[in-house]
Design a protein around this motif. Structure first.
Motif: not given
Length: 436
Positions: A315-321
């Protein structure tokens, strides 16, 4: 002979400087088309950047110390993260190359606005707006199924639901429109010359943003418009037209809702828009993935390498930082935060001072504040417009009009009639000509 050679060299450098500025504006206009990468805008940027390197750079530091430290951390630790890549090294290398390009875009924008001021502010936003209008026009054609293979302008293969137009994703297309929506709204209430253009463009862009069905973009534009609306109400010359536009717009909405409330409810019931505005099935997993990513980030403070989360964790974390810190390392994420907060902090201090030009800083602050909220639920830093808007924060602005036209007319009038300013010169003051 020596002086003639020096004159020719200076003339050539001047032409290169003008050419680099114009190519840079062309790059911003072309930033609406990023369905492929490298996109045409990226190639044009490097041509302009090469021209800029041929010119003697104007002196003076144009970034704050925090921003300089942020740039250094961002770049150094992004490169360092490549040492931890296990899978698909070429993809990771490409990601870091894009990140270097984004920083160059930020630096070049900051350089131009620091030395060209109000003129650069107007033309940069006008270039972005014209590009956004082209993308919006293509979006309208796709919605009407008036172009061949219009499905490619929607998210999902063969599915015509969320409009992405000439972008790869609706969550990138929607935020791209926000600076142009704010700018056209400002032109609508504060510029005589561009009032009609601003009103028509504002309506066109807002409808297309809604067609993206991007909840994050809708929240972004709502927050940014609200903050900038308050700033325009505080600004004396913009307060009355801003309030009148708000009053007329609100009245029209209330009248439409009052007369067609049943039809509106029936149309929304079971619609895709209503579905998108409600809680989605993946929202719980979205936030659990962010929490897991924070734990992984603390276990690997130097990062796991760009693009590695998808391969290692699925998965890809849905938070830019968080996404940037997990991939490129915590110091790189701190660098991004320093750049962003330095831009917002500078704008905030200028807004507090309320010296000439403070409304332009309020504009930048409003965009960045709304985007900051969006960044908490979207895990990407490859927003070209984000780096452009951050660069705008480091400009030197001395007029509160959205355009640079009043100052140029004022200078011409002074050159012709230096001793008899009269009523026209008073109307062309830095505070005034482009306002109602």
């Amino acid at each position: 002979m020596a002086s003639a050679g020096l004159s020719l060299r200076t003339s050539g450098q001047d032409r290169a400087a003008v050419l680099s500025w114009r190519i840079y504006l062309l790059c911003l206009f072309l930033s609406f088309f990023v369905m492929i990468e490298p996109a045409p805008t990226d190639l044009v940027f490097f041509i302009g950047f090469a021209c800029l390197l041929l010119t003697p750079l104007q002196g003076g530091r144009f970034l704050s110390a925090f921003a300089v430290v942020g740039v250094a951390l961002y770049l150094i630790f992004s490169v360092n993260s490549l040492f931890f890549v296990d899978i698909a090294f070429i993809l990771s290398l490409r990601a870091v190359a894009i990140e270097f390009y984004m920083i160059l875009l930020f630096l070049v924008t900051a350089y131009f606005v620091a030395h060209k001021g109000d003129e650069a502010f107007f033309w940069i936003l006008m270039a972005l707006t014209l590009g956004a209008l082209v993308s919006a026009f293509i979006g309208y054609l796709a919605l009407a199924d008036a172009v061949p293979r219009s499905d490619v302008f929607f998210r999902g293969e063969g599915v015509r639901n969320r409009l992405k137009s000439t972008f790869k994703d609706p969550n990138v297309f929607g935020p791209f429109l926000v600076p142009s929506i704010l700018f056209t709204a400002w032109l609508m209430v504060s510029s005589r010359k561009f009032r009609v253009f601003g009103a028509v463009s504002f309506g066109m862009l807002l409808v297309v943003l809604i067609a993206t069905l991007s909840r994050g973009a809708m929240v972004h534009v709502a927050v940014s418009l609200f903050i900038f609306f308050i700033a325009l109400l505080i600004h004396n010359r913009s307060a009355k037209p801003t309030f009148m536009v708000f009053l007329v717009g609100s009245s029209m909405v209330c009248i439409v809702v009052a007369f067609f409330v049943e039809e509106i409810v029936q149309a929304l019931e079971g619609s895709l828009l209503a579905s998108r505005l409600s809680l989605q099935s993946y929202d719980n997993s979205r936030f659990s993935h962010v929490a897991s990513s924070v734990q992984h980030m603390l276990e690997h403070p130097m990062g796991i390498g760009p693009f590695q989360a998808r391969f290692k964790y699925g998965y890809l974390p849905h938070n830019t930082f968080v996404a940037f810190g997990l991939h490129n390392g915590i110091p790189a994420a701190i660098g991004l935060a320093l750049i962003y907060l330095a831009a917002m902090g500078r704008c905030f201090m200028k807004m507090i001072d309320q010296k000439l030009g403070w409304t332009k800083y309020a504009f930048v602050f409003a965009v960045l504040a709304g985007l900051l909220i969006l960044m908490q639920v979207v895990g990407t830093i490859h927003w070209r417009h984000m780096y452009v808007v951050c660069g705008l924060a480091f400009g030197v602005y001395v007029t509160d009009a959205p355009t640079d036209i009043p100052d140029r007319l004022r200078a011409r009038w002074q050159a012709v009639r230096p001793r008899r300013p009269g009523w026209l010169l008073r109307r062309l003051s830095p505070q005034g000509d482009s306002h109602f």
